[in-house]
Design an enzyme around this catalytic site. Structure first.
Site, PDB file in Angstrom:
ATOM      1  N   GLY A   1      36.581  40.669  43.601  1.00  0.00           N
ATOM      2  CA  GLY A   1      36.129  38.844  43.656  1.00  0.00           C
ATOM      3  C   GLY A   1      34.538  39.081  42.811  1.00  0.00           C
TER       4      GLY A   1
ATOM      5  N   HIS B   1      38.643  38.306  30.526  1.00  0.00           N
ATOM      6  CA  HIS B   1      39.576  39.813  29.732  1.00  0.00           C
ATOM      7  C   HIS B   1      37.653  40.150  29.831  1.00  0.00           C
ATOM      8  CE1 HIS B   1      41.881  43.207  28.956  1.00  0.00           C
ATOM      9  NE2 HIS B   1      40.963  43.425  28.238  1.00  0.00           N
TER      10      HIS B   1
END
Ligand code: GAR
Length: 195
Positions: free
Chosen positions: A14, A113
């Site tokens: 997270g 990404h």
């Protein structure tokens, strides 16, 4: 301008969601997280959301590991719609997104990404970059389509690979770059420059 309502999906620790929240608290972007979703009950973004009083949801998918079944994804579409989210942020979501979500939210789902796509899609992209012996890698924010880390690129940030880099040191520098890039891209959506 009203804060942009976002739903965030993640499977990991997270840190990207934390960076987005920190940027919002620093006044760098106007967002309102309305729903945090994970396929792992211990995922970091769930506790971050709970601490802020943001609704959370754990998705259970017994059939598949790399995507959601059509029924589960269709249920998720309904929950995201009910939350009022205007942008869906994949922050470490490790499953492919398929037609229920893609058709419900065209150009409203973005992903981060850890490589300069189209190079090194898939898992542990920083290890792929090290193994390939390239001089630089980085991170990419892109619109999500049905492929694995494909979809139109919105923005990228380069990270040099240094002599002596290990998978851990390189990954840490890429994540630092992610934590700058993702809030910056979301702020463009929040200013309605992209939406
Ligand atoms: C991030 O490095 C993100 O780029 C990667 O997962 C990590 C999640 O970290 N995503 C992918 O590899 C997607 N193909 P976080 O949970 O600390 O934000």
């Amino acid at each position: 301008m009203q804060p942009l309502k976002i739903a965030v999906l993640g499977s990991g620790k997270g840190s990207n969601f934390r960076a987005i929240l920190n940027a919002a608290m620093a006044g760098q972007l106007k967002i309102q997280p309305v729903l945090a979703i994970s396929d792992h009950p211990e995922a970091g973004l769930l506790s971050l959301a709970e601490n802020l009083g943001v609704a959370t949801q754990v998705v259970s998918e017994p059939k598949f590991r790399t995507r959601l079944s059509e029924e589960v994804e269709t249920g998720l579409v309904e929950d995201i719609r009910a939350s009022g989210a205007e942008l869906i942020v994949l922050a470490g979501w490790m499953r492919l997104v398929k037609s229920p979500m893609l058709e419900a939210f065209p150009r409203r789902i973005i992903n981060i990404h850890p490589s300069l796509l189209p190079a090194f899609p898939g898992l542990e992209a920083w290890k792929q970059a090290l193994a390939a012996g390239v001089e630089k890698t980085g991170c990419t924010v892109h619109f999500v389509d049905g492929g694995m880390d494909t979809g139109e690129i919105i923005s990228q940030c380069e990270v040099s690979i240094l002599p002596g880099d290990t998978a851990e040191t390189l990954h840490a520098r890429i994540q630092d770059a992610e934590h700058r890039l993702f809030p910056e891209v979301i702020s463009r959506f929040a200013r309605r420059e992209i939406l």
